[in-house]
Design a protein around this motif. Structure first.
Motif, PDB file in Angstrom:
ATOM      1  N   CYS A 249       1.046  -1.092   0.406  1.00  0.00           N
ATOM      2  CA  CYS A 249       0.175  -0.009  -0.128  1.00  0.00           C
ATOM      3  C   CYS A 249       0.624   1.664   0.012  1.00  0.00           C
ATOM      4  O   CYS A 249       2.077   1.403  -0.166  1.00  0.00           O
ATOM      5  CB  CYS A 249      -1.265  -0.408   1.000  1.00  0.00           C
ATOM      6  SG  CYS A 249       0.503   0.150   2.829  1.00  0.00           S
ATOM      7  N   LYS A 250       0.111   2.157  -0.653  1.00  0.00           N
ATOM      8  CA  LYS A 250       0.865   3.597  -0.675  1.00  0.00           C
ATOM      9  C   LYS A 250      -0.302   4.769  -0.551  1.00  0.00           C
ATOM     10  O   LYS A 250      -0.946   4.746  -0.692  1.00  0.00           O
ATOM     11  CB  LYS A 250       1.196   3.348  -2.235  1.00  0.00           C
ATOM     12  CG  LYS A 250       2.658   4.804  -1.566  1.00  0.00           C
ATOM     13  CD  LYS A 250       2.988   4.985  -4.121  1.00  0.00           C
ATOM     14  CE  LYS A 250       3.668   6.498  -3.676  1.00  0.00           C
ATOM     15  NZ  LYS A 250       4.279   6.407  -5.097  1.00  0.00           N
ATOM     16  N   ALA A 251       0.286   5.755   0.486  1.00  0.00           N
ATOM     17  CA  ALA A 251       0.057   6.462   0.951  1.00  0.00           C
ATOM     18  C   ALA A 251       0.664   8.114   0.154  1.00  0.00           C
ATOM     19  O   ALA A 251       2.458   7.741   0.456  1.00  0.00           O
ATOM     20  CB  ALA A 251       0.385   7.221   2.411  1.00  0.00           C
ATOM     21  N   GLU A 252       0.041   8.745  -0.803  1.00  0.00           N
ATOM     22  CA  GLU A 252       0.712   9.208  -1.478  1.00  0.00           C
ATOM     23  C   GLU A 252       0.320  11.479  -1.208  1.00  0.00           C
ATOM     24  O   GLU A 252      -0.787  11.373  -0.978  1.00  0.00           O
ATOM     25  CB  GLU A 252       0.065   9.311  -3.343  1.00  0.00           C
ATOM     26  CG  GLU A 252       0.860   8.090  -3.985  1.00  0.00           C
ATOM     27  CD  GLU A 252       0.585   7.772  -5.026  1.00  0.00           C
ATOM     28  OE1 GLU A 252      -0.515   8.658  -5.800  1.00  0.00           O
ATOM     29  OE2 GLU A 252       0.304   6.605  -5.534  1.00  0.00           O
ATOM     30  N   ARG A 253       1.086  11.874  -1.126  1.00  0.00           N
ATOM     31  CA  ARG A 253       0.953  13.669  -0.790  1.00  0.00           C
ATOM     32  C   ARG A 253       0.546  13.925   0.376  1.00  0.00           C
ATOM     33  O   ARG A 253      -1.109  13.888   0.826  1.00  0.00           O
ATOM     34  CB  ARG A 253       0.011  14.026  -1.897  1.00  0.00           C
ATOM     35  CG  ARG A 253       1.034  14.410  -2.986  1.00  0.00           C
ATOM     36  CD  ARG A 253       0.103  15.198  -4.370  1.00  0.00           C
ATOM     37  NE  ARG A 253      -0.034  16.324  -3.661  1.00  0.00           N
ATOM     38  CZ  ARG A 253      -0.478  17.770  -3.151  1.00  0.00           C
ATOM     39  NH1 ARG A 253       1.428  17.656  -3.500  1.00  0.00           N
ATOM     40  NH2 ARG A 253      -0.467  18.638  -3.592  1.00  0.00           N
ATOM     41  N   VAL A 254       0.984  13.208   1.634  1.00  0.00           N
ATOM     42  CA  VAL A 254       0.603  13.370   3.331  1.00  0.00           C
ATOM     43  C   VAL A 254       0.461  14.456   3.638  1.00  0.00           C
ATOM     44  O   VAL A 254       1.783  14.667   3.364  1.00  0.00           O
ATOM     45  CB  VAL A 254       1.265  11.760   3.621  1.00  0.00           C
ATOM     46  CG1 VAL A 254       0.747  11.979   4.965  1.00  0.00           C
ATOM     47  CG2 VAL A 254       0.446  10.208   3.248  1.00  0.00           C
ATOM     48  N   PHE A 255      -0.646  15.495   4.809  1.00  0.00           N
ATOM     49  CA  PHE A 255      -0.159  16.132   4.708  1.00  0.00           C
ATOM     50  C   PHE A 255      -0.367  15.782   6.543  1.00  0.00           C
ATOM     51  O   PHE A 255      -1.372  15.098   6.895  1.00  0.00           O
ATOM     52  CB  PHE A 255      -0.639  17.000   4.621  1.00  0.00           C
ATOM     53  CG  PHE A 255      -1.459  17.540   3.239  1.00  0.00           C
ATOM     54  CD1 PHE A 255      -1.750  16.974   1.981  1.00  0.00           C
ATOM     55  CD2 PHE A 255      -0.276  18.451   3.252  1.00  0.00           C
ATOM     56  CE1 PHE A 255      -1.063  16.970   1.282  1.00  0.00           C
ATOM     57  CE2 PHE A 255      -0.503  19.603   1.798  1.00  0.00           C
ATOM     58  CZ  PHE A 255      -1.352  18.642   0.486  1.00  0.00           C
ATOM     59  N   VAL A 256       1.034  15.753   7.445  1.00  0.00           N
ATOM     60  CA  VAL A 256       1.248  16.315   8.620  1.00  0.00           C
ATOM     61  C   VAL A 256       1.010  16.917   9.503  1.00  0.00           C
ATOM     62  O   VAL A 256       1.005  18.508   9.249  1.00  0.00           O
ATOM     63  CB  VAL A 256       2.063  15.523   8.616  1.00  0.00           C
ATOM     64  CG1 VAL A 256       2.514  13.733   8.099  1.00  0.00           C
ATOM     65  CG2 VAL A 256       3.742  15.728   8.760  1.00  0.00           C
ATOM     66  N   HIS A 257       0.309  17.230  10.414  1.00  0.00           N
ATOM     67  CA  HIS A 257       0.117  18.228  11.049  1.00  0.00           C
ATOM     68  C   HIS A 257       1.409  18.993  11.819  1.00  0.00           C
ATOM     69  O   HIS A 257       1.797  20.175  11.989  1.00  0.00           O
ATOM     70  CB  HIS A 257      -0.459  17.552  12.984  1.00  0.00           C
ATOM     71  CG  HIS A 257      -2.192  17.470  12.491  1.00  0.00           C
ATOM     72  ND1 HIS A 257      -2.742  17.867  12.598  1.00  0.00           N
ATOM     73  CD2 HIS A 257      -2.344  16.196  12.278  1.00  0.00           C
ATOM     74  CE1 HIS A 257      -3.775  17.711  12.599  1.00  0.00           C
ATOM     75  NE2 HIS A 257      -3.738  16.776  12.156  1.00  0.00           N
ATOM     76  N   THR A 258       2.764  18.119  12.054  1.00  0.00           N
ATOM     77  CA  THR A 258       3.909  18.939  12.801  1.00  0.00           C
ATOM     78  C   THR A 258       4.819  19.163  11.305  1.00  0.00           C
ATOM     79  O   THR A 258       6.124  19.465  12.132  1.00  0.00           O
ATOM     80  CB  THR A 258       4.610  18.018  13.327  1.00  0.00           C
ATOM     81  OG1 THR A 258       4.476  16.337  12.287  1.00  0.00           O
ATOM     82  CG2 THR A 258       3.493  17.167  14.360  1.00  0.00           C
TER      83      THR A 258
END
Length: 121
Positions: free
Chosen positions: A94-103
């Motif tokens: 599985c791949k998560a693309e263009r992940v925006f994180v809080h930190t």
């Protein structure tokens, strides 16, 4: 951010499996999630993808047999695989693309560890 995939295993020709992949971490939003696979001696290839608003795309060999879905609240993507064939045998990632994180302002992609799917004839 870490991705944890599960659900692989051994299944007979024509059988079904459901893969799951959950993303953990300080995630704000994941733009797109997808499943890829890599068979022995072959390159990794896209199986299916889904955007945050539910738009999907599938590789031709799996159209009509596989269904991708996601739960945005759980940052989880699923792959329902029906009518499995021996040629579906591969390690599925599985791949998560263009992940925006809080930190952080950094936006990047992440891969899961892979889960083996074996289809016997």
């Amino acid at each position: 951010v870490q991705l944890q995939a599960s659900g692989g295993g051994l299944v007979q020709f024509g059988g079904s499996l459901r893969l799951s992949c959950a993303a953990f971490g300080s995630i704000l939003i994941i733009d797109r999630m997808g499943w890829y696979r890599q068979a022995p001696g072959k390159q990794r290839e896209l199986v299916a993808g889904i955007t945050s608003d539910g738009n999907t795309n599938y590789a031709d060999p799996v159209k009509g047999r596989f269904t991708i879905s996601r739960d945005n609240a759980k940052n989880t993507v699923y792959l329902q695989m029906n009518s499995l064939k021996p040629e579906d045998t591969a390690v599925y990632y599985c791949k998560a693309e263009r992940v925006f994180v809080h930190t952080s302002s950094l936006v990047r992609d992440y891969w899961g560890q892979g889960t083996l799917v074996t289809v016997s004839s």
